[in-house]
Design an enzyme around this catalytic site. Structure first.
Site, short mmCIF file in Angstrom:
data_model
loop_
_atom_site.label_atom_id
_atom_site.label_comp_id
_atom_site.label_asym_id
_atom_site.label_seq_id
_atom_site.Cartn_x
_atom_site.Cartn_y
_atom_site.Cartn_z
N ASP A 92 -17.34 25.79 -62.16
CA ASP A 92 -17.00 26.16 -63.55
C ASP A 92 -18.25 25.98 -64.41
O ASP A 92 -19.22 25.34 -64.01
CB ASP A 92 -15.86 25.26 -64.08
CG ASP A 92 -15.02 25.94 -65.15
OD1 ASP A 92 -13.86 26.27 -64.88
OD2 ASP A 92 -15.54 26.16 -66.27
N ASP A 139 -21.86 29.74 -63.52
CA ASP A 139 -21.47 30.82 -64.43
C ASP A 139 -21.32 32.05 -63.54
O ASP A 139 -22.31 32.53 -62.97
CB ASP A 139 -22.57 31.03 -65.48
CG ASP A 139 -22.25 32.21 -66.41
OD1 ASP A 139 -21.36 33.03 -66.08
OD2 ASP A 139 -22.90 32.30 -67.46
N VAL A 140 -20.10 32.55 -63.43
CA VAL A 140 -19.84 33.62 -62.44
C VAL A 140 -20.58 34.92 -62.74
O VAL A 140 -20.65 35.81 -61.89
CB VAL A 140 -18.32 33.91 -62.28
CG1 VAL A 140 -17.59 32.72 -61.70
CG2 VAL A 140 -17.69 34.37 -63.60
N TYR A 181 -8.79 43.83 -71.52
CA TYR A 181 -8.43 42.82 -70.51
C TYR A 181 -7.67 43.47 -69.35
O TYR A 181 -7.99 43.25 -68.18
CB TYR A 181 -7.59 41.72 -71.16
CG TYR A 181 -7.08 40.67 -70.20
CD1 TYR A 181 -7.92 39.69 -69.69
CD2 TYR A 181 -5.74 40.66 -69.80
CE1 TYR A 181 -7.45 38.72 -68.81
CE2 TYR A 181 -5.26 39.69 -68.93
CZ TYR A 181 -6.13 38.73 -68.43
OH TYR A 181 -5.65 37.78 -67.55
N THR A 229 -1.13 28.22 -69.73
CA THR A 229 -2.43 27.53 -69.68
C THR A 229 -3.07 27.71 -71.05
O THR A 229 -2.53 28.42 -71.91
CB THR A 229 -3.32 28.21 -68.63
OG1 THR A 229 -3.50 29.57 -69.07
CG2 THR A 229 -2.69 28.20 -67.24
N1 LIG Z 1 -2.59 32.20 -67.90
C1 LIG Z 1 -2.06 33.39 -67.75
O1 LIG Z 1 -1.04 33.73 -68.35
C2 LIG Z 1 -2.71 34.38 -66.81
C3 LIG Z 1 -1.96 35.50 -66.42
C4 LIG Z 1 -2.53 36.45 -65.57
C5 LIG Z 1 -3.82 36.24 -65.10
N2 LIG Z 1 -4.53 35.15 -65.48
C6 LIG Z 1 -5.88 35.00 -64.94
O2 LIG Z 1 -5.97 33.78 -64.26
C7 LIG Z 1 -7.30 33.27 -64.34
C8 LIG Z 1 -7.27 31.84 -64.88
O3 LIG Z 1 -6.66 31.90 -66.16
P1 LIG Z 1 -6.25 30.57 -66.97
O4 LIG Z 1 -4.99 30.90 -67.65
O5 LIG Z 1 -6.35 29.38 -66.11
O6 LIG Z 1 -7.43 30.56 -68.07
P2 LIG Z 1 -8.13 29.35 -68.83
O7 LIG Z 1 -8.84 29.94 -69.99
O8 LIG Z 1 -7.15 28.27 -69.08
O9 LIG Z 1 -9.21 28.83 -67.75
C9 LIG Z 1 -10.26 29.65 -67.35
C10 LIG Z 1 -11.36 28.83 -66.70
O10 LIG Z 1 -12.40 29.75 -66.36
C11 LIG Z 1 -13.65 29.17 -66.75
N3 LIG Z 1 -14.64 30.21 -67.03
C12 LIG Z 1 -14.64 31.11 -68.04
N4 LIG Z 1 -15.75 31.86 -67.99
C13 LIG Z 1 -16.45 31.43 -66.90
C14 LIG Z 1 -17.69 31.82 -66.32
N5 LIG Z 1 -18.44 32.79 -66.85
N6 LIG Z 1 -18.09 31.18 -65.20
C15 LIG Z 1 -17.34 30.18 -64.66
N7 LIG Z 1 -16.18 29.76 -65.18
C16 LIG Z 1 -15.75 30.39 -66.29
C17 LIG Z 1 -13.31 28.35 -68.01
O11 LIG Z 1 -14.31 27.38 -68.26
C18 LIG Z 1 -11.96 27.76 -67.63
O12 LIG Z 1 -12.10 26.55 -66.93
C19 LIG Z 1 -8.07 34.25 -65.21
O13 LIG Z 1 -8.76 35.17 -64.40
C20 LIG Z 1 -6.97 34.95 -65.99
O14 LIG Z 1 -7.37 36.24 -66.43
C21 LIG Z 1 -4.00 34.21 -66.32
#
Ligand SMILES: NC(=O)c1ccc[n+]([C@@H]2O[C@H](COP(=O)([O-])OP(=O)(O)OC[C@H]3O[C@@H](n4cnc5c(N)ncnc54)[C@H](O)[C@@H]3O)[C@@H](O)[C@H]2O)c1
Length: 264
Positions: A39, A62-63, A158, A195
């Site tokens: 992360d 950083d991805v 998105y 989340t």
């Molecule tokens: N929560 C939802 O409702 C939901 C639904 C569908 C899909 N998703 C997907 O699931 C995944 C996780 O979502 P979440 O809800 O846990 O989000 P979140 O924002 O709670 O967590 C995301 C994490 O990704 C990290 N991150 C962001 N940019 C980054 C980068 N450039 N390099 C490395 N790390 C990075 C952040 O620091 C954080 O720890 C995402 O891809 C999101 O699009 C989430």
């Protein structure tokens, strides 16, 4: 041993400092894998890795950074003693109506979600294909979204990035198969889960006037969901364990909805 057992497997999960990624790291560890939490949030990520116990580790990543991927995945494989599972979970969501799209915000989502996942597949392949430092093959799991399968207002860019992840997954599975990498590639489509990102999205829906309130936004999603509730982190984490395990050994190039039926 069940075919869901991951004892001895080594996994890297991106975006694992919080939210779904944290839950995925926990579930993979509970199933027996040793995990590298990756992360940009060093403090939180380090705490998650420590909470998993001995042998698990944190790597800064950083991805969107190609060189960062090379270094982080190399470090993870060295510390864990191999690599079998890469979960491309990191993502960002910035809500906006199309008429108000900010190019910089759109580019950020494209960069993190599409480029970040692409680079994750690239470096997973280079590491796990024959001749790589962990060249016995493995599994890649990408994180798309129910947003890739429905049309919901306010999340156009998105949704486009998540549809891109779906297609990337199919092409990656095909390249891996054709070129003999021995790596299965699948993705999940999570439903709305509270989340930090999920809560933010529900709040944004109210702010944009798409729903009267955050509660109405949540109720609207639940009403569209046959299972009658929001997602839970554990729902997504268990799906990742399945796709990481031998229980899914003939599942390849697939997208698994984990959305209570919302996207059917
Ligand atoms: N929560 C939802 O409702 C939901 C639904 C569908 C899909 N998703 C997907 O699931 C995944 C996780 O979502 P979440 O809800 O846990 O989000 P979140 O924002 O709670 O967590 C995301 C994490 O990704 C990290 N991150 C962001 N940019 C980054 C980068 N450039 N390099 C490395 N790390 C990075 C952040 O620091 C954080 O720890 C995402 O891809 C999101 O699009 C989430």
């Amino acid at each position: 041993m069940t075919s869901l057992d991951l004892t001895g497997r080594k996994a890297l999960v991106t975006g694992a400092a919080q939210g779904l990624g944290e839950g995925m790291a926990q579930a993979l560890a509970r199933a027996g894998a040793t995990v590298a939490v990756a992360d940009v949030q060093d403090d939180l990520g380090g705490k998650v890795a420590a909470s998993l116990g001995e042998g698990h580790t944190f790597v800064h990543l950083d991805v969107t950074d190609d060189a960062g991927w090379e270094s982080a995945i190399g470090t993870a494989a060295e510390r864990l003693g191999g690599l079998d599972i890469v979960v491309n979970n990191a993502g960002v969501e910035i809500t906006s109506l199309i008429v108000d799209v900010d190019p910089e915000q759109a580019k950020r989502m494209l960069e993190v979600n599409v480029l970040g996942t692409t680079l994750g597949i690239k470096h997973a392949f280079r590491t796990m294909r024959p001749g790589g430092v962990a060249g016995d093959g493995g599994v890649v799991i990408n994180t798309a979204s129910v947003a890739a399968t429905i049309a919901f207002p306010g999340i156009s860019v998105y949704s486009a990035t998540k549809s891109a992840i779906d297609r990337l997954t199919r092409v990656a599975a095909m390249e891996s198969g054709k070129l003999g990498y021995g790596v299965r590639v699948n993705c999940i489509y999570p439903g709305l889960t509270p989340t930090p990102m999920g809560v933010g999205l529900a709040n944004d829906m109210a702010s944009l006037g798409i729903f009267e309130s955050t509660e109405a936004a949540v109720a609207g999603v639940v009403a569209l969901t046959p299972s009658g509730r929001l997602g839970e982190v554990a729902d997504m984490a268990d799906a990742v364990v399945f796709l990481a395990s031998d229980a899914s050994r003939f599942v390849n190039g697939a997208g698994l909805p984990v959305d209570g039926g919302m996207g059917m």
